[in-house]
Design a protein around this motif. Structure first.
Motif, short mmCIF file in Angstrom:
data_model
loop_
_atom_site.label_atom_id
_atom_site.label_comp_id
_atom_site.label_asym_id
_atom_site.label_seq_id
_atom_site.Cartn_x
_atom_site.Cartn_y
_atom_site.Cartn_z
N ARG A 1 15.29 102.37 42.00
CA ARG A 1 15.94 102.99 40.82
C ARG A 1 16.77 104.20 41.26
NH1 ARG A 1 10.94 101.97 38.45
NH2 ARG A 1 10.26 104.13 38.70
N ALA B 1 19.90 102.95 42.81
CA ALA B 1 20.83 102.39 41.81
C ALA B 1 21.77 103.49 41.33
CB ALA B 1 20.05 101.81 40.64
N ARG B 2 21.31 104.74 41.32
CA ARG B 2 22.16 105.86 40.86
C ARG B 2 23.12 106.31 41.96
NH1 ARG B 2 16.63 107.73 38.95
NH2 ARG B 2 16.54 106.79 36.90
N HIS C 1 23.54 96.36 39.03
CA HIS C 1 24.43 97.53 39.12
C HIS C 1 25.66 97.22 39.97
CE1 HIS C 1 21.28 100.12 37.35
NE2 HIS C 1 20.49 99.30 37.98
N LEU D 1 19.07 95.77 42.09
CA LEU D 1 20.35 96.49 42.26
C LEU D 1 21.54 95.59 41.94
CD1 LEU D 1 19.62 98.52 45.51
CD2 LEU D 1 19.58 99.31 43.16
#
Ligand SMILES: Cc1ncc(COP(=O)(O)O)c(C=O)c1O
Length: 408
Positions: free
Chosen positions: A105, A108-109, A137, A134
């Motif tokens: 997570r 992912a950013r 994204h 992922l």
């Protein structure tokens, strides 16, 4: 220092669970890859935690100060176990799987659409599923194949490791086949393209000394219940790296490593058990720092467990209708051996063997991509035998005898 059969026999006394009997025979715990038994010292440490300091850390009162010190002692122990630069490289969580989802997570950013991640088909789903998220994204998630011999296909690895690959997630040892990939080569290749390396050491750390600085990985994960501790996940992060990640955090949470990825109230007594498990392993070797003693113990165990796997593989070779999957005893491998048996499923074989007081696992062990690659899903998976420090040649012989008398 060598670890011998006599050492294993001596160590057995430390594990209360090994007193269990099945129809007059001691239970043989050959199920270590699924989780190991704990020594009395771990039970005592956890009981002490509940007696003495079952409170939150960070308070001004005595038991809170004590539990804070216990958490730091657990980090220091795991830093020694993994060869980390400092205790602040060590974070604790519920288990490896939850930690890897939390890491994914955070990545992912960080990643952009078009970035690539490389995972392997040798890995447990816990080091695949989190990275596969992922894809939602815009990240391209690619998989390295395995060979029919159950090794990582390094040609495929090289072909897929483009400069767009930002992260490679690989196991250090397969929990299904015992395969140990060439991590030095993987590190050299990933470094050349600037990709971060995330290592799943859940299986490896139970059987070999780990040196995160020698591996030079960015992140490494393991789980204390695989090496005689309680169910606690452990994350090593290279100094400074955790602070670069946008982790899930509450606004009042400590925002620096190692706390930056630790959510909620920790299981403090279990952390005390982790420290005790590390100290137990260190205590099996005399002299030197805890890090040195751990390295000696794990080197001795790796050699001892390898002789048990060799004995098992040699015995299997004399039995008809058995296929061994994965590497042979001539290479560096974890002592985890999986087989299929003509005319009987792994589940049926495991049940018959259990009737003789011998505990072995059957199925996919979440190494589903391994089973799919080797086309073993329709056969009902594998029968997996694992050994730990308390297993003996006698237990291996009992298992071989049980295998030789299976009813089809
Ligand atoms: C190789 C490997 N990786 C990851 C995991 C998942 O660990 P945890 O149960 O701590 O989530 C396991 C558990 O069996 C494992 O064997």
């Amino acid at each position: 220092m060598p670890f011998t059969v006599a050492d294993a026999e001596r160590a057995r006394i430390d594990f209360p669970a090994l007193l269990r009997q099945h129809e007059g025979q001691p239970l043989a715990f050959l199920d270590g890859p699924g989780g190991t038994q704990v020594p009395q010292a771990v039970l005592d440490a956890m009981t002490d935690g509940y007696h003495r300091c079952n409170v939150n850390a960070g308070g001004a009162f005595a038991s809170s100060r004590e539990v804070g010190l216990e958490v730091e002692a657990a980090r220091a122990a795991m830093a020694d176990f993994l060869g980390a630069e400092s205790p602040s490289c060590i974070s604790f969580g519920a288990n490896m799987t939850s930690f890897n989802f939390a890491l994914a997570r955070a990545f992912a950013r960080r990643f952009k659409a078009g970035d690539e991640v490389l995972i392997t088909r040798l890995d447990h789903e816990a080091n695949r599923g989190p990275w596969q998220t992922l894809a939602a994204h815009g990240v391209l998630v690619k998989e390295v194949a395995i060979t029919s011999a159950g090794s990582l296909d390094m040609e495929d690895f090289r072909a897929k490791l483009t400069p767009r690959v930002k992260l490679v997630a690989t196991t250090l040892a397969s929990n299904a086949l015992g395969t140990v990939p060439e991590i030095a080569e993987i590190r050299a290749l990933t470094r050349a393209v600037g990709a971060w390396l995330v290592c799943d050491a859940v299986h490896y750390a139970a059987h070999f000394p780990v040196d995160v600085q020698a591996i030079d990985c960015e992140f490494l994960l393991c789980s204390a219940y695989k090496f005689h501790g309680p169910h606690i996940g452990v994350l090593y992060a290279k100094p400074g790296l955790l602070d670069e990640l946008e982790t899930d955090r509450l606004r009042a949470q400590y925002s620096t490593a190692p706390h930056r990825i630790e959510t909620g109230t920790p299981n403090h007594p279990a952390l005390m058990g982790v420290r005790a498990a590390v100290d137990y392993l260190a205590g099996l070797s005399p002299g030197g720092s805890r890090r040195e003693r751990l390295r000696n113990t794990m080197q001795g165990l790796a050699a001892y467990e390898h002789t048990l796997a060799q004995r098992y593989l040699a015995g299997l070779a004399t039995l008809p209708a058995i296929t061994v999957w994965g590497p042979g005893a001539e290479v560096t491998r974890a002592p985890t051996v999986s087989v299929t048996i003509d005319g009987i499923t792994a589940a049926d074989a495991a049940a018959q063997i259990a009737g003789r007081g011998i505990q072995v696992w059957h199925g996919h062990f979440y190494a589903m991509a391994v089973l799919e690659s080797l086309q073993l899903v329709d056969r009902g998976g594998l029968l997996r035998t694992g050994v730990s420090l308390y297993n003996t040649p006698t237990e291996i012989d009992r298992l071989l005898e049980a295998l030789s008398t299976l009813k089809r």
